[in-house]
Design a protein around this motif. Structure first.
Motif, short mmCIF file in Angstrom:
data_model
loop_
_atom_site.label_atom_id
_atom_site.label_comp_id
_atom_site.label_asym_id
_atom_site.label_seq_id
_atom_site.Cartn_x
_atom_site.Cartn_y
_atom_site.Cartn_z
N ARG A 8 0.80 -1.05 -0.06
CA ARG A 8 0.04 -0.08 0.04
C ARG A 8 1.05 1.32 0.07
NH1 ARG A 8 -3.85 0.04 4.88
NH2 ARG A 8 -4.86 -1.23 3.53
N MET A 9 0.76 2.17 -0.96
CA MET A 9 1.40 3.44 -1.22
C MET A 9 0.84 4.44 -0.06
SD MET A 9 3.73 2.64 -3.29
CE MET A 9 3.87 1.40 -2.74
N LEU A 10 1.31 5.32 -0.11
CA LEU A 10 1.03 6.52 1.08
C LEU A 10 0.00 7.21 0.33
CD1 LEU A 10 4.37 8.09 2.63
CD2 LEU A 10 2.70 6.20 3.37
N ASP A 11 -0.77 7.96 1.14
CA ASP A 11 -2.19 8.62 0.63
C ASP A 11 -1.58 10.00 0.22
OD1 ASP A 11 -4.31 9.20 -0.40
OD2 ASP A 11 -5.48 9.32 1.49
N ASN A 12 -0.53 10.22 -0.65
CA ASN A 12 -0.20 11.45 -0.94
C ASN A 12 -0.17 11.74 -2.34
OD1 ASN A 12 2.05 10.10 -1.78
ND2 ASN A 12 3.40 10.95 -0.11
N GLU A 13 0.22 13.00 -2.92
CA GLU A 13 0.00 13.21 -4.38
C GLU A 13 0.91 12.25 -5.21
OE1 GLU A 13 0.56 16.75 -7.64
OE2 GLU A 13 0.62 17.31 -5.29
N GLU A 14 2.20 11.87 -4.71
CA GLU A 14 3.05 11.07 -5.49
C GLU A 14 2.88 9.76 -5.28
OE1 GLU A 14 3.85 13.41 -3.20
OE2 GLU A 14 4.52 15.00 -4.66
N LYS A 15 1.92 9.09 -4.09
CA LYS A 15 1.60 7.77 -3.90
C LYS A 15 3.25 7.11 -3.50
CE LYS A 15 -2.42 7.37 -6.88
NZ LYS A 15 -2.95 6.78 -7.96
N THR A 16 3.73 7.81 -2.45
CA THR A 16 4.92 7.20 -2.03
C THR A 16 4.97 6.01 -1.53
OG1 THR A 16 5.57 9.50 -1.95
CG2 THR A 16 7.12 8.08 -1.07
N CYS A 17 6.05 5.21 -1.57
CA CYS A 17 6.38 4.08 -0.76
C CYS A 17 6.53 4.40 0.58
CB CYS A 17 7.43 3.15 -1.29
SG CYS A 17 8.09 1.95 -0.25
N PRO A 18 5.89 3.84 1.50
CA PRO A 18 5.65 3.98 2.84
C PRO A 18 7.20 3.68 3.60
CG PRO A 18 4.71 1.91 2.59
CD PRO A 18 5.00 2.50 1.26
N PHE A 19 8.03 3.12 3.05
CA PHE A 19 9.42 2.93 3.45
C PHE A 19 10.63 3.84 2.82
CE2 PHE A 19 7.27 -1.40 3.45
CZ PHE A 19 6.78 -1.33 4.62
#
Length: 255
Positions: A83-94
């Motif tokens: 699951r990616m972070l819920d930000n504009e870039e859909k960043t990897c959480p790690f």
């Protein structure tokens, strides 16, 4: 491997045996971390185990916090994606500014990048592997002088630790697909527990007195209950036996 993953790999140029490519990724390169956003990454059971152990999380907590899951329609086996972070870039959480915070235990797909790897049964109990080059427009790593083959990159990145478990899992899925019949809903849910919740599977083994029905020597029993990586390997043996009534590493008592 999911059908969409296979379709993606088939769209890429294949790195033929013995052929090389140039690549290096490091802090300071202009595209550093650019490949760690908006990922659609399937996690294997071994990926999940490595990640959650690195994060000191139980399986339920990890799957709830870091994955989305469903049952694949062609096999009815579970499929979990990071699951990616819920930000504009859909960043990897790690990912951090310094790079991957779980680098030593990063998933196999990250570890192989910029290569994709596909396998197929070789008819002798092993696998044939093929490598594909993932060239993304933003990536400047291909301009670096470091030269690799598919095999040398796999060894350098420590992917060989992942190979045995991942290939074993993919072989089980391939056998189900070849049979043309998805597993039952009950077996699909059992696969979630045994393969992705190995800590719970260890408790299940004891609670259900599973060893009473299987030929497992005392030394292996002890290792299975104490070491989650051994337990995951046993879980795949157990599933092979239940699904196909045939497993080279495990037999029922009296069989």
């Amino acid at each position: 491997m999911s059908d969409e993953t296979q379709d993606f790999l088939d769209s890429l140029p294949e790195l033929e045996a013995g052929k090389t490519y140039n690549f290096k990724c490091y802090p300071g390169i202009s595209c550093f971390n650019a490949c760690c956003t908006d990922l659609n990454m399937i996690l294997t059971p071994y990926d999940v185990l490595r990640l959650r152990r690195a994060l000191h999380k139980g399986s339920v907590d990890f799957l709830r916090s870091h994955t989305t899951g469903h049952f694949s329609p062609d096999t009815q086996f579970p499929e979990f994606r990071l699951r990616m972070l819920d930000n504009e870039e859909k960043t990897c959480p790690f990912v951090t500014e310094q790079g991957c915070s779980v680098y030593a235990d990063r998933p196999g797909a990250c570890r192989m990048y910029p290569l994709g790897r596909a396998t197929s049964p070789d008819g002798e109990g092993g696998v044939c592997e093929r490598f594909f080059v993932v060239r993304e427009d933003h990536c400047k790593g291909f301009l670096e002088p470091n030269e690799w083959t598919g095999g040398s990159w796999k060894q350098d990145q420590g992917f060989e630790d992942y190979t045995a478990s991942n290939d074993r899992y993919m072989n089980i899925l391939a056998r189900i697909k070849e049979g043309g019949i998805p597993v039952s809903e009950k077996m699909g849910h059992m696969a979630v527990m045994a393969l992705y919740k190995v800590d719970e599977f260890q408790a299940f083994i004891t609670r259900m007195r599973l060893f009473d029905r299987l030929e497992v020597d005392e030394e292996r029993q002890k290792a299975i209950l104490e070491d989650e990586f051994v337990a995951l390997s046993f879980a795949m043996d157990w599933f092979e036996l239940m699904l196909f009534q045939d497993c080279a590493n495990l037999k029922e008592k009296g069989a």
